[in-house]
Write an enzyme that holds these catalytic residues in place. Structure first.
Site, PDB file in Angstrom:
ATOM      1  N   HIS A 224      24.754 -47.550  28.727  1.00 36.02           N
ATOM      2  CA  HIS A 224      24.746 -47.208  27.460  1.00 36.02           C
ATOM      3  C   HIS A 224      23.504 -46.160  27.132  1.00 36.02           C
ATOM      4  O   HIS A 224      22.561 -46.235  26.523  1.00 36.02           O
ATOM      5  CB  HIS A 224      24.625 -48.083  26.323  1.00 36.02           C
ATOM      6  N   ASN A 225      23.976 -44.950  27.465  1.00 29.84           N
ATOM      7  CA  ASN A 225      22.907 -43.770  27.431  1.00 29.84           C
ATOM      8  C   ASN A 225      23.616 -42.606  26.998  1.00 29.84           C
ATOM      9  O   ASN A 225      24.735 -42.553  26.733  1.00 29.84           O
ATOM     10  CB  ASN A 225      21.947 -43.675  28.818  1.00 29.84           C
ATOM     11  N   ALA A 226      23.006 -41.486  26.957  1.00 29.07           N
ATOM     12  CA  ALA A 226      23.385 -40.143  26.607  1.00 29.07           C
ATOM     13  C   ALA A 226      24.505 -39.563  27.628  1.00 29.07           C
ATOM     14  O   ALA A 226      25.211 -38.879  27.142  1.00 29.07           O
ATOM     15  CB  ALA A 226      22.297 -39.313  26.399  1.00 29.07           C
ATOM     16  N   VAL A 227      24.446 -40.171  28.630  1.00 30.59           N
ATOM     17  CA  VAL A 227      25.266 -39.473  29.700  1.00 30.59           C
ATOM     18  C   VAL A 227      26.891 -40.313  29.448  1.00 30.59           C
ATOM     19  O   VAL A 227      27.669 -39.668  29.516  1.00 30.59           O
ATOM     20  CB  VAL A 227      25.010 -39.763  31.237  1.00 30.59           C
ATOM     21  N   HIS A 228      26.740 -41.404  29.031  1.00 33.11           N
ATOM     22  CA  HIS A 228      27.832 -41.887  28.606  1.00 33.11           C
ATOM     23  C   HIS A 228      28.451 -41.261  27.393  1.00 33.11           C
ATOM     24  O   HIS A 228      29.731 -41.229  27.493  1.00 33.11           O
ATOM     25  CB  HIS A 228      27.444 -43.491  28.427  1.00 33.11           C
ATOM     26  N   HIS A 264      28.961 -42.557  18.843  1.00 31.78           N
ATOM     27  CA  HIS A 264      29.511 -43.773  19.068  1.00 31.78           C
ATOM     28  C   HIS A 264      28.610 -44.838  19.436  1.00 31.78           C
ATOM     29  O   HIS A 264      28.793 -46.113  19.128  1.00 31.78           O
ATOM     30  CB  HIS A 264      30.892 -43.725  19.678  1.00 31.78           C
ATOM     31  N   ASP A 265      27.871 -44.342  20.310  1.00 31.17           N
ATOM     32  CA  ASP A 265      26.540 -45.610  20.794  1.00 31.17           C
ATOM     33  C   ASP A 265      25.373 -45.236  20.294  1.00 31.17           C
ATOM     34  O   ASP A 265      24.292 -45.718  21.421  1.00 31.17           O
ATOM     35  CB  ASP A 265      26.791 -45.981  22.404  1.00 31.17           C
ATOM     36  N   ASP A 374      36.176 -44.410  25.149  1.00 29.67           N
ATOM     37  CA  ASP A 374      35.327 -45.197  25.238  1.00 29.67           C
ATOM     38  C   ASP A 374      35.274 -46.029  26.392  1.00 29.67           C
ATOM     39  O   ASP A 374      34.328 -46.210  27.083  1.00 29.67           O
ATOM     40  CB  ASP A 374      35.019 -45.961  23.935  1.00 29.67           C
ATOM     41  N   GLN A 425      35.203 -55.915  37.053  1.00 30.16           N
ATOM     42  CA  GLN A 425      36.014 -54.771  36.968  1.00 30.16           C
ATOM     43  C   GLN A 425      37.441 -54.958  36.674  1.00 30.16           C
ATOM     44  O   GLN A 425      38.229 -54.263  35.970  1.00 30.16           O
ATOM     45  CB  GLN A 425      35.668 -53.635  37.911  1.00 30.16           C
TER      46      GLN A 425
END
Length: 500
Positions: A224-228, A264-265, A374, A425
């Site tokens: 959950h970072n800026a790349v996501h 969104h995150d 998402d 997964q």
């Protein structure tokens, strides 16, 4: 020294440029610890360039320079780490774990003697800043090192020409932009859709807003970072180009969709909602244990919109409408409400009553598009999907290790001893991703939808090959569908909003 943000900082081994010295700055002193514990410390510092010092807590010195924040911590024997987002360890009723800074929760210790890659990226970014400043003043090139930086920037521009491709490699793009993928990508898309000109957005305010958004993502989080956020924004762009949406969505809808994807995150702490609830975190109490993270993401985004005054040129009523609808989109990403949205979507498709000329129906489709964007990682090509799977599972397992350490109940899928990447997964794909994208393909039966389902099937088969027991149990489940569907599904969804 701990670098909290990846904006450029001034190297200490070279003279300070005159254009930097001419910037406005301020030094402010506070005798109250509220500067560090307040939910929104930006109200005090305003991010213009400031040095803020708290005499009652001499464990930290905050320096804001060129919009960047550097924290110097004095080495005392009993240093209390304070979070940058208002997580207070002294708050009554909170678990002692909350004294740990969420910005360093997922950080890894670096080996001595090595130069961190982030420091190199920051130097490159600073060089680009100096280069652009010289060009604006008409000054000639002085440093041949800028050639390397320009080459990287040129490659990033070439990638942006194919930003609508489902095979877009966001990891490569992030490296080419020196960790600024969210800023570059979102700015490019807003410009590509003509939204900057149409809504008369101030370029300086827009740039500042995007930089602050990128800052407020915790890049220490594996997932959950800026790349996501950049990846979700790119996926949202792909969905907005689908024929049904492209023909019916308004510019206002597109603006909302891109902003919601980018934010969104926002300020995600790297732990899920159940963790915040069982540790009595004040955010859980604030939002009454309901969509805790999503509410926080929304409110954080609204705070940045108001701080930068991005929509100050619009009527107040329109600005409030943007904030409300932005919240509606972000709240839809709460995966604990997955079945609610999916059932409603399936009902609309069964009855064939979706009318995209209706504003409320268009907004609902935007919600479903954002939900797909998402959790679209399992639908990416294997080389990209595998990286995302490893990152999100790493975040899960790290939370589980923290829960074990503090003798808390381990959240579902967070126990590294009872789960593997493959098993996590396979379950997520089977009970969450496949049902959602099957309905999306019914709504938008295009080449992109078929491509996503194709990748999903191949990726699931690849993980199954790595997990023989999981594949065997899934075959047994297929022979007894009535009994095998409910329990695993509820187990996956019980994570709250961790995957989303």
């Amino acid at each position: 020294m701990e670098l909290c943000y990846q904006l450029p900082v001034l190297p200490l081994d070279r003279p300070v440029p005159k254009h930097v010295l001419s910037r406005r700055g301020a030094i402010s002193f506070s005798s109250s610890s509220s500067l560090f514990g307040a939910p929104d410390p930006r109200q005090l510092s305003q991010r213009r360039g400031a040095i803020s010092y708290d005499s009652s807590d001499q464990t930290a010195l905050y320096i804001r320079m060129l919009g960047a924040c550097v924290i110097f911590k004095q080495l005392f024997s009993n240093v209390r780490v304070r979070s940058q987002v208002g997580f207070e360890p002294e708050r009554r009723g909170s678990h002692p774990y909350l004294g740990v800074d969420f910005r360093t929760l997922h950080s890894r210790a670096e080996s001595a003697g090595t130069i961190p890659a982030r420091r190199i990226r920051r130097l490159f970014s600073f060089q680009r800043h100096l280069l652009s400043s010289r060009l604006l003043r008409g000054a000639p090139h002085l440093n041949p090192l800028h050639i390397l930086d320009e080459d990287y920037c040129g490659q990033a521009k070439c990638m942006l020409e194919k930003v609508g491709s489902w095979n877009f490699d966001i990891f490569l793009f992030d490296r080419l932009t020196n960790g600024n993928s969210l800023v570059f990508l979102t700015f490019n898309l807003l410009n590509q859709y003509g939204l900057i000109e149409l809504f008369q957005l101030d370029m300086v305010k827009l740039r500042r807003f995007l930089v602050l958004v990128q800052e407020d993502y915790h890049n220490q989080n594996p997932y959950h970072n800026a790349v996501h956020a950049a990846d979700v924004t790119q996926a949202m762009h792909c969905y907005l180009r689908e024929p049904k949406l492209a023909q019916s969505l308004t510019s206002f809808d597109i603006l909302l969709g891109l902003l919601a994807a980018a934010t969104h995150d926002l300020d995600h702490p790297g732990v899920n909602q159940p963790f915040l609830i069982k540790t009595n975190h004040y955010l859980a109490a604030l939002y009454r244990n309901t969509s805790v993270l999503e509410n926080h993401h929304w409110r954080s985004a609204v705070g940045l919109l108001r701080e930068t005054e991005l929509f100050s040129n619009l009527p107040a009523e329109d600005s409030l409408s943007i904030e409300r609808q932005l919240g509606s989109l972000i709240l839809a990403t709460d995966i604990s409400r997955q079945n609610e949205y999916l059932s409603r979507f399936r009902t609309h498709l069964d009855e064939n009553d979706l009318c995209l000329g209706n504003a409320s129906h268009r907004h609902f489709v935007l919600q479903m598009a954002l939900k797909c964007a998402d959790i679209c990682n399992p639908c990416r090509p294997w080389e990209l999907s595998k990286q995302w799977s490893e990152k999100v599972t790493d975040e899960f397992f790290h939370q589980g290790d923290i829960e074990k350490k503090y003798k808390l109940e381990i959240s579902p899928l967070c126990d590294s001893e009872a789960n593997t990447i493959a098993s996590v997964q396979i379950g997520f794909m089977t009970y969450v991703v496949e049902p959602l994208f099957a309905e999306w393909a019914r709504f938008s039966d295009t080449r992109l939808s078929q491509t996503m389902l194709g990748h999903l099937g191949l990726n699931k088969a690849s993980w199954s090959a790595m997990e023989p027991e999981a594949s065997g149990s899934s075959e047994e489940g297929e022979s007894e569908p009535g009994r095998a569907t409910d329990e695993p599904s509820s187990r996956v969804l019980s994570q709250g909003s961790q995957e989303s």
